[in-house]
Design an enzyme around this catalytic site. Structure first.
Site, PDB file in Angstrom:
ATOM      1  N   PHE A 135       9.489 -11.871  99.609  1.00 27.94           N
ATOM      2  CA  PHE A 135       9.725 -12.269 101.002  1.00 27.94           C
ATOM      3  C   PHE A 135      10.734 -11.311 101.623  1.00 27.94           C
ATOM      4  CE2 PHE A 135      11.583 -14.386 104.595  1.00 27.94           C
ATOM      5  CZ  PHE A 135      10.499 -14.988 105.191  1.00 27.94           C
ATOM      6  N   ASP A 158      16.605  -5.622  98.440  1.00 22.33           N
ATOM      7  CA  ASP A 158      16.744  -6.591  99.527  1.00 22.33           C
ATOM      8  C   ASP A 158      17.692  -7.675  99.018  1.00 22.33           C
ATOM      9  OD1 ASP A 158      16.546  -8.813 101.143  1.00 22.33           O
ATOM     10  OD2 ASP A 158      14.388  -8.640 101.482  1.00 22.33           O
ATOM     11  N   LYS A 185      21.844 -13.011 106.101  1.00 27.43           N
ATOM     12  CA  LYS A 185      22.308 -14.366 105.753  1.00 27.43           C
ATOM     13  C   LYS A 185      23.826 -14.472 105.631  1.00 27.43           C
ATOM     14  CE  LYS A 185      17.987 -15.930 103.669  1.00 27.43           C
ATOM     15  NZ  LYS A 185      17.627 -17.071 104.478  1.00 27.43           N
TER      16      LYS A 185
HETATM   17  N1  PLP Z   1      14.689 -10.984 102.833  1.00 27.88           N
HETATM   18  C1  PLP Z   1      14.989 -12.032 102.061  1.00 27.88           C
HETATM   19  C2  PLP Z   1      15.138 -11.825 100.580  1.00 27.88           C
HETATM   20  C3  PLP Z   1      15.141 -13.301 102.611  1.00 27.88           C
HETATM   21  O1  PLP Z   1      15.409 -14.338 101.832  1.00 27.88           O
HETATM   22  C4  PLP Z   1      14.990 -13.450 104.010  1.00 27.88           C
HETATM   23  C5  PLP Z   1      15.094 -14.778 104.641  1.00 27.88           C
HETATM   24  O2  PLP Z   1      14.907 -15.796 104.021  1.00 27.88           O
HETATM   25  C6  PLP Z   1      14.703 -12.321 104.779  1.00 27.88           C
HETATM   26  C7  PLP Z   1      14.553 -11.108 104.158  1.00 27.88           C
HETATM   27  C8  PLP Z   1      14.539 -12.408 106.269  1.00 27.88           C
HETATM   28  O3  PLP Z   1      15.768 -12.642 106.880  1.00 27.88           O
HETATM   29  P1  PLP Z   1      15.828 -13.189 108.391  1.00 27.88           P
HETATM   30  O4  PLP Z   1      15.252 -14.569 108.355  1.00 27.88           O
HETATM   31  O5  PLP Z   1      17.291 -13.167 108.737  1.00 27.88           O
HETATM   32  O6  PLP Z   1      15.021 -12.269 109.216  1.00 27.88           O
END
Ligand code: PLP
Length: 394
Positions: free
Chosen positions: A134, A219, A248
């Site tokens: 994700f 990430d 986050k």
């Molecule tokens: N990458 C990871 C690992 C995430 O857990 C999330 C959100 O849950 C995102 C990217 C996307 O972040 P945002 O919701 O701030 O766009």
């Protein structure tokens, strides 16, 4: 006020929301508009690193709001420089670009890797990502994500994201081709249900990407800023990635994210990347407050201690109710429920004033504030114990 007093239909319906309007938060607790209190083990999906409305962030925001909110990213501002240097001096990365959401930071990482590919690898642009990954909800990050069901959404897809299997280095080697420029990985796949990449796999991935002259992008939007007990998740494996994204927890609840890269990879030319709100003084002041708190002596040890306590408590609970493994690290943990009762548990818990998350039908995920009280962990476990006993009898 009751839910019916609010014109909630004016919000676009993008998710099924429970009939609650939250009006106040403090630490691990939230209050709704009817005065009910909830113990929060979701914390905005691991966003409120220091809990709801933590004093350090409130103070930083109030001071900064009265001083300077936005002067445009075309100028330097003090807090963005301070936060960038705090990140850089405590990580493997030399340069930081601030963004407003995790997806935007990842979009930036994809652009940076493609730019590097155009300069150094004959236009290579493919980025290998992992099954169930994700990375966000923009068009490119949805294509990079391998969330089940997303493959048919919003066609045509942004091309260039071949898929490998987590913890299977041969699958990565197979996915790499002439056009590959990078591999992007979450050290722990959070949305997939807290699925950790093993240390051996992360090391093998670093070796393979070095051998093949590819970038390694981590990430750390969910795993960064102390969530796993080290400042960044990659530290557990002792590797040095080329690019990292943060989101986050970095803003302590305020919209803030970051794209971090080594000097060698930071190849954006003027005009390649930017954005109106990026690195604004207000959000980065919140980020400084979070980073300074997390970097204070003993804080990360406290996260590890709380994580161990929560994991041990969950393991005992699991043994009592015939549940499966506890997985994850620090304060990003999940338990295998062995049955598809996740949604039911979340609903019953909410009715009893406890907020939990079920990222998969058979799992519960725990991502409390990094400074959650041990008594709050006990309280959550007590409520969950009662709920599981009741569901077991049904
Ligand atoms: N990458 C990871 C690992 C995430 O857990 C999330 C959100 O849950 C995102 C990217 C996307 O972040 P945002 O919701 O701030 O766009």
């Amino acid at each position: 006020m009751k839910l019916s007093d609010y014109p909630v239909h004016t919000l676009m319906e993008v998710t099924a929301r429970p009939p609650i309007v939250f009006v106040r938060g403090a630490g691990s607790w939230l209050w709704d508009s009817e005065g009910r209190r909830y113990l929060d083990f979701v914390q905005g999906w691991a966003v409120n690193a220091l809990g709801h409305s933590p004093e350090a962030v409130v103070r930083a925001l109030a001071t900064q709001a009265a001083t300077l909110i936005n002067c445009s990213p075309a100028f330097y501002n003090e807090t963005s420089v301070r936060l960038a240097s705090l990140i850089s001096s405590n990580s493997a990365f030399d340069r930081v670009f601030f963004a407003n959401s995790g997806a935007e930071a990842n979009e930036g990482a994809i652009k940076l890797a493609r730019k590097w590919g155009s300069l150094h690898k004959g236009g290579a642009y493919e980025i290998v990502t992992f099954e169930s990954a994700f990375h966000g909800r923009t068009l490119a990050t949805m294509a990079a994500s391998k969330k089940p069901g997303w493959d048919t959404l919003f066609e045509p897809k942004v091309p260039g994201f071949p898929t490998a299997t987590l913890n299977d280095i041969d699958s990565v080697a197979r996915a790499i081709g002439d056009r590959t420029v990078a591999v992007m990985i979450e050290p722990i796949q959070g949305e997939a249900g807290v699925m950790p990449a093993t240390t051996a796999f992360l090391r093998a991935l670093r070796d393979l990407t070095r051998e093949r002259d590819l970038l390694l992008i981590v990430d750390e939007i969910q795993t960064g800023i102390g969530r796993t007990g080290t400042l960044f998740g990659y530290e557990h494996a002792g590797i040095r990635p080329d690019i990292m994204t943060l989101g986050k927890g970095i803003g302590g609840g305020v919209p803030l994210a970051a794209l971090c890269a080594t000097d060698a990879v930071s190849c954006f030319a003027h005009g390649d990347q930017g954005g109106t709100f990026n690195g604004n003084p207000l959000a980065t002041a919140a980020g400084c407050a979070v980073m300074e708190t997390v970097l204070a002596p003993g804080f990360l040890e406290g996260v590890t201690e709380r994580g161990r306590y929560l994991a041990a408590s969950l393991a005992r609970l699991g043994a009592r109710h015939g549940l499966g493994d506890v997985r994850g690290q620090g304060l990003l943990l999940a338990i295998d429920l062995r049955r598809d009762i996740g949604t039911k548990v979340v609903e019953v818990a909410r009715d009893r004033g406890l907020l939990l998350n079920s990222p998969r039908p058979n799992a519960l995920r725990f991502m409390p504030a990094l400074n959650v009280g041990f008594d709050e962990i006990d309280r959550m476990i007590g409520t969950l114990d009662e709920i599981l006993a009741e569901l077991g009898r049904e």
